[in-house]
Design a protein around this motif. Structure first.
Motif, PDB file in Angstrom:
ATOM      1  N   GLY A   1      11.364  10.348  -7.240  1.00 38.03           N
ATOM      2  CA  GLY A   1      11.959  11.046  -6.245  1.00 38.03           C
ATOM      3  C   GLY A   1      10.726  11.891  -5.488  1.00 38.03           C
ATOM      4  O   GLY A   1       9.639  11.393  -5.747  1.00 38.03           O
ATOM      5  N   TYR A   2      10.875  12.985  -4.681  1.00 36.58           N
ATOM      6  CA  TYR A   2      10.187  13.548  -4.009  1.00 36.58           C
ATOM      7  C   TYR A   2       9.694  14.865  -4.386  1.00 36.58           C
ATOM      8  O   TYR A   2      10.684  15.904  -4.777  1.00 36.58           O
ATOM      9  N   TRP A   3       8.605  14.971  -5.111  1.00 33.49           N
ATOM     10  CA  TRP A   3       7.977  16.167  -5.506  1.00 33.49           C
ATOM     11  C   TRP A   3       6.586  16.207  -5.717  1.00 33.49           C
ATOM     12  O   TRP A   3       5.818  16.030  -6.496  1.00 33.49           O
ATOM     13  N   PRO A   4       6.105  16.617  -4.505  1.00 31.46           N
ATOM     14  CA  PRO A   4       4.655  16.322  -4.271  1.00 31.46           C
ATOM     15  C   PRO A   4       3.761  17.404  -5.196  1.00 31.46           C
ATOM     16  O   PRO A   4       2.746  16.905  -5.505  1.00 31.46           O
ATOM     17  N   GLU A   5       4.199  18.534  -5.566  1.00 32.88           N
ATOM     18  CA  GLU A   5       3.499  19.350  -6.614  1.00 32.88           C
ATOM     19  C   GLU A   5       3.182  18.516  -7.846  1.00 32.88           C
ATOM     20  O   GLU A   5       2.140  18.895  -8.662  1.00 32.88           O
TER      21      GLU A   5
ATOM     22  N   GLY B   1       3.101  15.084  -7.651  1.00 33.84           N
ATOM     23  CA  GLY B   1       2.786  13.627  -7.423  1.00 33.84           C
ATOM     24  C   GLY B   1       3.929  12.811  -7.113  1.00 33.84           C
ATOM     25  O   GLY B   1       3.764  11.572  -7.145  1.00 33.84           O
ATOM     26  N   GLY B   2       5.191  13.302  -7.464  1.00 30.40           N
ATOM     27  CA  GLY B   2       6.234  12.666  -6.999  1.00 30.40           C
ATOM     28  C   GLY B   2       6.550  12.149  -5.432  1.00 30.40           C
ATOM     29  O   GLY B   2       6.592  13.231  -4.820  1.00 30.40           O
TER      30      GLY B   2
ATOM     31  N   GLY C   1      16.846  10.563  -9.168  1.00 33.54           N
ATOM     32  CA  GLY C   1      16.968  10.707  -8.082  1.00 33.54           C
ATOM     33  C   GLY C   1      16.570  12.489  -7.967  1.00 33.54           C
ATOM     34  O   GLY C   1      17.294  12.957  -8.689  1.00 33.54           O
ATOM     35  N   GLY C   2      15.734  12.727  -6.997  1.00 30.32           N
ATOM     36  CA  GLY C   2      15.793  14.206  -6.697  1.00 30.32           C
ATOM     37  C   GLY C   2      14.701  14.454  -5.745  1.00 30.32           C
ATOM     38  O   GLY C   2      13.936  13.646  -5.258  1.00 30.32           O
ATOM     39  N   GLY C   3      14.719  15.845  -5.299  1.00 22.90           N
ATOM     40  CA  GLY C   3      13.662  16.215  -4.199  1.00 22.90           C
ATOM     41  C   GLY C   3      14.262  16.179  -2.698  1.00 22.90           C
ATOM     42  O   GLY C   3      13.324  15.920  -1.794  1.00 22.90           O
ATOM     43  N   TYR C   4      15.693  15.958  -2.487  1.00 21.77           N
ATOM     44  CA  TYR C   4      16.147  15.785  -1.279  1.00 21.77           C
ATOM     45  C   TYR C   4      15.907  17.105  -0.154  1.00 21.77           C
ATOM     46  O   TYR C   4      15.601  16.925   0.721  1.00 21.77           O
ATOM     47  N   ASP C   5      16.063  18.325  -0.992  1.00 22.47           N
ATOM     48  CA  ASP C   5      15.710  19.395  -0.373  1.00 22.47           C
ATOM     49  C   ASP C   5      14.156  19.623   0.056  1.00 22.47           C
ATOM     50  O   ASP C   5      13.933  19.987   1.140  1.00 22.47           O
ATOM     51  N   ARG C   6      13.583  19.121  -0.831  1.00 22.16           N
ATOM     52  CA  ARG C   6      12.121  19.162  -0.770  1.00 22.16           C
ATOM     53  C   ARG C   6      11.450  18.325   0.192  1.00 22.16           C
ATOM     54  O   ARG C   6      10.698  18.929   1.173  1.00 22.16           O
ATOM     55  N   VAL C   7      12.091  17.279   0.424  1.00 28.05           N
ATOM     56  CA  VAL C   7      11.418  16.084   1.390  1.00 28.05           C
ATOM     57  C   VAL C   7      11.768  16.284   2.654  1.00 28.05           C
ATOM     58  O   VAL C   7      10.983  16.227   3.770  1.00 28.05           O
ATOM     59  N   ARG C   8      13.014  17.291   2.820  1.00 30.21           N
ATOM     60  CA  ARG C   8      13.327  17.738   4.350  1.00 30.21           C
ATOM     61  C   ARG C   8      12.408  18.808   4.827  1.00 30.21           C
ATOM     62  O   ARG C   8      12.073  18.759   6.128  1.00 30.21           O
ATOM     63  N   GLU C   9      11.693  19.386   3.865  1.00 30.99           N
ATOM     64  CA  GLU C   9      10.714  20.473   4.330  1.00 30.99           C
ATOM     65  C   GLU C   9       9.372  19.671   5.101  1.00 30.99           C
ATOM     66  O   GLU C   9       8.733  20.241   5.735  1.00 30.99           O
ATOM     67  N   ASP C  10       9.062  18.589   4.327  1.00 35.30           N
ATOM     68  CA  ASP C  10       7.814  17.784   4.724  1.00 35.30           C
ATOM     69  C   ASP C  10       7.786  16.574   5.571  1.00 35.30           C
ATOM     70  O   ASP C  10       6.953  16.196   6.249  1.00 35.30           O
TER      71      ASP C  10
ATOM     72  N   PRO D   1       0.603  -1.249  -0.073  1.00 42.15           N
ATOM     73  CA  PRO D   1      -0.037  -0.033   0.104  1.00 42.15           C
ATOM     74  C   PRO D   1       0.836   1.173  -0.182  1.00 42.15           C
ATOM     75  O   PRO D   1       0.918   2.138   0.880  1.00 42.15           O
ATOM     76  N   LEU D   2       1.696   1.313  -1.044  1.00 42.49           N
ATOM     77  CA  LEU D   2       2.572   2.496  -1.010  1.00 42.49           C
ATOM     78  C   LEU D   2       2.649   3.091  -2.279  1.00 42.49           C
ATOM     79  O   LEU D   2       2.560   2.643  -3.239  1.00 42.49           O
ATOM     80  N   ASP D   3       2.343   4.655  -2.145  1.00 42.99           N
ATOM     81  CA  ASP D   3       2.108   5.447  -3.245  1.00 42.99           C
ATOM     82  C   ASP D   3       3.439   5.926  -3.705  1.00 42.99           C
ATOM     83  O   ASP D   3       3.797   7.228  -3.636  1.00 42.99           O
ATOM     84  N   ALA D   4       4.559   5.317  -4.016  1.00 48.20           N
ATOM     85  CA  ALA D   4       5.660   5.616  -4.627  1.00 48.20           C
ATOM     86  C   ALA D   4       6.199   4.769  -5.929  1.00 48.20           C
ATOM     87  O   ALA D   4       6.779   3.963  -5.936  1.00 48.20           O
ATOM     88  N   GLY D   5       6.042   5.691  -6.808  1.00 49.31           N
ATOM     89  CA  GLY D   5       6.367   5.330  -8.132  1.00 49.31           C
ATOM     90  C   GLY D   5       7.003   6.402  -8.907  1.00 49.31           C
ATOM     91  O   GLY D   5       6.970   7.449  -8.299  1.00 49.31           O
ATOM     92  N   PRO D   6       7.208   6.159 -10.373  1.00 53.07           N
ATOM     93  CA  PRO D   6       7.684   7.219 -10.990  1.00 53.07           C
ATOM     94  C   PRO D   6       6.733   8.122 -11.429  1.00 53.07           C
ATOM     95  O   PRO D   6       5.406   7.599 -11.431  1.00 53.07           O
ATOM     96  N   ILE D   7       6.838   9.388 -11.712  1.00 51.31           N
ATOM     97  CA  ILE D   7       6.092  10.294 -12.387  1.00 51.31           C
ATOM     98  C   ILE D   7       6.767  10.716 -13.701  1.00 51.31           C
ATOM     99  O   ILE D   7       7.805  10.960 -13.749  1.00 51.31           O
ATOM    100  N   SER D   8       5.796  11.142 -14.504  1.00 54.71           N
ATOM    101  CA  SER D   8       6.385  11.504 -16.005  1.00 54.71           C
ATOM    102  C   SER D   8       5.521  12.674 -16.280  1.00 54.71           C
ATOM    103  O   SER D   8       4.248  12.818 -16.295  1.00 54.71           O
TER     104      SER D   8
END
Ligand SMILES: Cc1ncc(COP(=O)(O)O)c(C=O)c1O
Length: 424
Positions: free
Chosen positions: A91-95, A97-98, A381-390, A63-70
């Motif tokens: 990676g993490y990019w909620p804006e 859907g990542g 890979g990416g979104g390391y700065d972004r994930v630290r915020e959330d 039940p994990l919503d962790a996949g690639p987004i394009s």
């Protein structure tokens, strides 16, 4: 129930059932593959990569919503004058859907690998990693409770964190580089109850990574003409080639296999040298002064000294089959290209992803691709700065800290065996 897939060896074409099998039962030096009975991909209403469960070697999902987004790039595509640039981001990019909280496509490998072991095998998984793979497997362990033994170079231990507390991780650090972690990991697997995850030989890892091409193809509406990725083992490139074969077999996405444009971080570029030398195997001259070269690259996750390059069904075969190309990207090129991408698209990148961006910039400059065709840029890979915020990040304390050249024997062996006995 008929099995949803069979395994097949591209060396001798024997096909067989899966018992968490990593190698051809006939002893071929080849990467065994999955053949799924479902020829046409049916997207399922499941989270993350399990949308693509038809073409994953697992029966169940997590039940994990962790996949690639394009998505189709505007700003960066315009900068490079590319007509159809699809960015596939893991990676993490909620804006957008990542939602891969450990910020790399290694989580696409970790999820089906755990499930496949539970369904088709037994034992505690062992992973050797420069950081990203280890963190991804620790995260799945933290979320599911499944135990894992992870070996990393001591100086990369701070890369091993999870967003939920991990109670079932045996983290072992070793003085040295990624190669030393791989060597120690091999020894760790001789402790009863521990099983090697298998790297590129594991079909779950490859098919998990292959979901990036599935996702990018769906976003483009057809198979892309070019696929760009930075490689260390090359597993992602092989996975993209295999996924492309399935999509061609599906019949709805075209018949053209994307050309693989794979990049390494100079000066550590064994596969680039072997490929440009026209060789189907890596020789020592492809890795001159390896230790110094490894120490000087910005993307050390790309520094695998034993990639599955010459093995049947490996990187060399994938490059030949797709008329591919390899690039040696310097730290400066990667940094500049990565900064350009981040500035225009609005997300921070893993240094390895910046290498891939650098190779695309170079390809455009050199005219090695047609700018009017469809390009898939795999941002791995990416979104390391972004994930630290959330999200909170929980560091994992090493269970053992081992010196350079350590051996898994005596007391050390006993401690690991004890850990396995109490956690398996
Ligand atoms: C972010 C990232 N990109 C690319 C790679 C290269 O992956 P591979 O060579 O296994 O396809 C890695 C490997 O660890 C990685 O962590």
């Amino acid at each position: 129930m008929t099995e949803k897939y069979r395994l097949e060896c591209p060396g001798c074409w024997v096909s067989f059932d899966d018992h968490y099998t990593l190698d051809c039962p006939m002893g071929c030096r080849a990467l065994i593959r999955t053949y799924y009975h479902t020829r046409q991909l049916d997207i399922k209403e499941l989270p993350g990569i399990f949308r693509y469960i038809d073409w994953l070697p697992v029966e169940h999902s997590l039940p994990l919503d962790a996949g690639p987004i394009s998505y189709r790039s505007d700003a960066f595509a315009k900068e490079l004058d590319l007509a159809h640039l699809i960015v596939t981001f893991s990676g993490y990019w909620p804006e957008r859907g990542g939602n891969i909280l450990t910020c790399s496509f290694k989580e696409l490998e970790a999820q089906p690998t755990y499930l496949r072991l539970q369904e088709k095998g037994s034992g505690v998984l062992q992973i050797s990693s420069a950081g990203n793979t280890g963190r991804a497997f620790c995260q799945i362990s933290a979320l599911t409770g499944v135990p894992v033994v992870v070996v990393v170079p001591a100086e990369n231990a701070d890369r091993i964190w999870t967003t939920e507390k991990a109670e079932n991780v045996c983290l072992i650090t070793v003085e040295g580089d990624y190669t030393d972690a791989i060597e120690l990991g091999r020894q760790v697997c001789t402790v009863p109850g521990i099983i090697a995850e298998g790297g590129a030989r594991n079909v779950a890892r490859r098919d998990g990574m292959g979901t990036t091409l599935l996702d990018g193809t769906l976003a483009a509406g057809r198979l892309p003409d070019y696929y760009f990725q930075a490689v260390g083992s090359g597993t992602g490139g092989i996975a993209a080639w295999e996924a492309a074969e399935r999509l061609v077999g599906d019949g709805r996405f075209g018949t053209h296999r994307p050309e693989l444009h794979l990049s390494q971080n100079a000066p550590f570029i064994p596969m680039v040298r072997a490929w440009e030398g026209g060789r189907d195997r890596i020789v020592p001259a492809d890795m001159p002064d390896a230790e110094a070269a490894i120490a000087s690259v910005s993307a050390d996750v790309l520094t695998n000294r034993e990639p599955p390059y010459g093995v049947k069904g490996g990187v060399y075969d994938a490059l030949v089959a797709t008329a591919g190309k390899m690039y040696a990207v310097t730290n400066d090129e990667a940094r500049a290209a990565g900064a350009l991408f981040s500035g225009l698209e609005g997300i921070d990148l893993d240094p390895a992803a910046a290498v891939a961006v650098g190779s695309l910039v170079r390809a455009v400059e050199e005219g090695s691709i047609d700018p009017g065709k469809v390009v898939l840029l795999n941002i791995t890979g990416g979104g390391y700065d972004r994930v630290r915020e959330d999200h909170e990040q929980h560091r994992i304390e090493p269970f053992l800290r081992l010196p350079a050249g350590a051996r898994i024997e005596g007391e050390v062996r006993g401690e690991i065996a004890g850990w396995v006995a109490s956690h398996a």
